[in-house]
Design a protein around this motif. Structure first.
Motif, PDB file in Angstrom:
ATOM      1  N   LEU A  83       0.893  -1.131   0.045  1.00 38.96           N
ATOM      2  CA  LEU A  83      -0.211   0.122   0.024  1.00 38.96           C
ATOM      3  C   LEU A  83       0.797   1.319   0.059  1.00 38.96           C
ATOM      4  O   LEU A  83       1.563   1.427   0.962  1.00 38.96           O
ATOM      5  CB  LEU A  83      -0.723   0.013   1.147  1.00 38.96           C
ATOM      6  CG  LEU A  83      -1.900   0.974   1.374  1.00 38.96           C
ATOM      7  CD1 LEU A  83      -2.853   1.012   0.200  1.00 38.96           C
ATOM      8  CD2 LEU A  83      -2.776   0.930   2.526  1.00 38.96           C
ATOM      9  N   MET A  96      -5.552   2.567   9.451  1.00 45.59           N
ATOM     10  CA  MET A  96      -4.345   1.754   9.123  1.00 45.59           C
ATOM     11  C   MET A  96      -4.050   0.842  10.231  1.00 45.59           C
ATOM     12  O   MET A  96      -3.657  -0.239   9.900  1.00 45.59           O
ATOM     13  CB  MET A  96      -2.913   2.803   9.138  1.00 45.59           C
ATOM     14  CG  MET A  96      -2.914   3.927   7.946  1.00 45.59           C
ATOM     15  SD  MET A  96      -2.266   3.010   6.574  1.00 45.59           S
ATOM     16  CE  MET A  96      -3.952   2.770   5.664  1.00 45.59           C
ATOM     17  N   LEU A 113      -0.900  -7.612   3.961  1.00 47.19           N
ATOM     18  CA  LEU A 113      -0.213  -6.358   3.830  1.00 47.19           C
ATOM     19  C   LEU A 113       1.218  -6.681   4.132  1.00 47.19           C
ATOM     20  O   LEU A 113       1.353  -7.408   5.376  1.00 47.19           O
ATOM     21  CB  LEU A 113      -0.761  -5.369   4.880  1.00 47.19           C
ATOM     22  CG  LEU A 113       0.032  -4.108   4.633  1.00 47.19           C
ATOM     23  CD1 LEU A 113       0.030  -3.257   3.198  1.00 47.19           C
ATOM     24  CD2 LEU A 113      -0.371  -3.069   5.890  1.00 47.19           C
ATOM     25  N   LEU A 116       4.010  -1.111   3.873  1.00 44.09           N
ATOM     26  CA  LEU A 116       3.236   0.248   3.885  1.00 44.09           C
ATOM     27  C   LEU A 116       4.011   1.378   3.760  1.00 44.09           C
ATOM     28  O   LEU A 116       4.905   1.609   4.760  1.00 44.09           O
ATOM     29  CB  LEU A 116       2.434   0.169   5.262  1.00 44.09           C
ATOM     30  CG  LEU A 116       1.601   1.239   5.756  1.00 44.09           C
ATOM     31  CD1 LEU A 116       0.584   1.730   4.686  1.00 44.09           C
ATOM     32  CD2 LEU A 116       1.048   1.309   7.115  1.00 44.09           C
ATOM     33  N   LEU A 152       8.036  -0.965   7.030  1.00 38.52           N
ATOM     34  CA  LEU A 152       7.013   0.253   7.300  1.00 38.52           C
ATOM     35  C   LEU A 152       7.869   1.204   7.005  1.00 38.52           C
ATOM     36  O   LEU A 152       8.753   1.776   7.745  1.00 38.52           O
ATOM     37  CB  LEU A 152       6.659   0.159   8.673  1.00 38.52           C
ATOM     38  CG  LEU A 152       5.777   1.078   9.367  1.00 38.52           C
ATOM     39  CD1 LEU A 152       4.723   1.510   8.663  1.00 38.52           C
ATOM     40  CD2 LEU A 152       5.557   0.957  10.959  1.00 38.52           C
TER      41      LEU A 152
END
Length: 208
Positions: A83, A96, A113, A116, A152
């Protein structure tokens, strides 16, 4: 991808489907979700295959629009591996955390996921903590280990300037998982699918 205003593209590839939206506004994204998203995803058979990537970067989006996007993906139970939300105006989108924890679409799901991207936004320090809290809960719910490190990215958020990355210890006893802060550096030996330190999360707060 198409780059002009109010354009989108969904592309079928060997590793899944990829959706890129360039609409430059909250209203444009929400209108696309309401009027067109189901038709295009159904046409690609995304009820069977996960999306490889959803890219809504460079759209001047706020928390409101991204919450709408994530709520749509969760309601549809549409797994999405990457994403991309960089270069927007995001601060503390609560959806989120819901996405990270979700049993079908979250970081513990088989096709859920894994990346991100939140760089170049306005993410707050408290939101970093919320994301890590949600990550800890998701890791615990899937047995304490992920299939690959959760990647992340949050570098170049002006609201995080001065934040010492070292405050996030390598072994986060409070949250129950290990964080690697090296993945954003050249020759670190880490990549999006592997951590040489055996960490559960690659947290990128700065890059060199």
């Amino acid at each position: 991808f198409f780059k002009q205003k109010t354009a989108y593209e969904i592309r079928l590839s060997l590793v899944g489907s990829e959706m890129c939206i360039r609409d430059r506004s909250d209203d444009g994204l929400k209108r696309w979700l309401h009027e067109q998203a189901d038709k295009h995803l159904d046409g690609l058979g995304c009820a069977i295959f996960p999306l490889d990537c959803v890219d809504v970067s460079h759209n001047n989006l706020t928390d409101d629009a991204v919450n709408a996007l994530v709520d749509y993906l969760l309601k549809r139970q549409q797994p999405t591996r990457r994403l991309k939300l960089f270069n927007n105006r995001l601060r503390e989108p609560p959806s989120m955390c819901d996405l990270i924890r979700d049993g079908c679409c979250g970081i513990g799901a088989r096709n859920g996921l894994s990346e991100l991207h939140l760089s170049h936004n306005l993410i707050t320090e408290s939101m970093v903590g919320n994301l890590l809290d949600a990550t800890g809960k998701a890791i615990a719910a899937c047995g304490g280990r992920l299939r690959q490190p959760f990647y992340l990215r949050m570098e170049l958020n002006s609201t995080l300037e001065g934040l010492d990355p070292k405050r996030f210890s390598e072994d986060d006893g409070k949250r129950g998982f290990k964080i690697c802060l090296s993945a954003g550096y050249p020759k670190s030996g880490c990549n999006v699918k592997h951590c040489r330190h055996g960490a559960d999360v690659h947290l990128i707060l700065s890059k060199r």
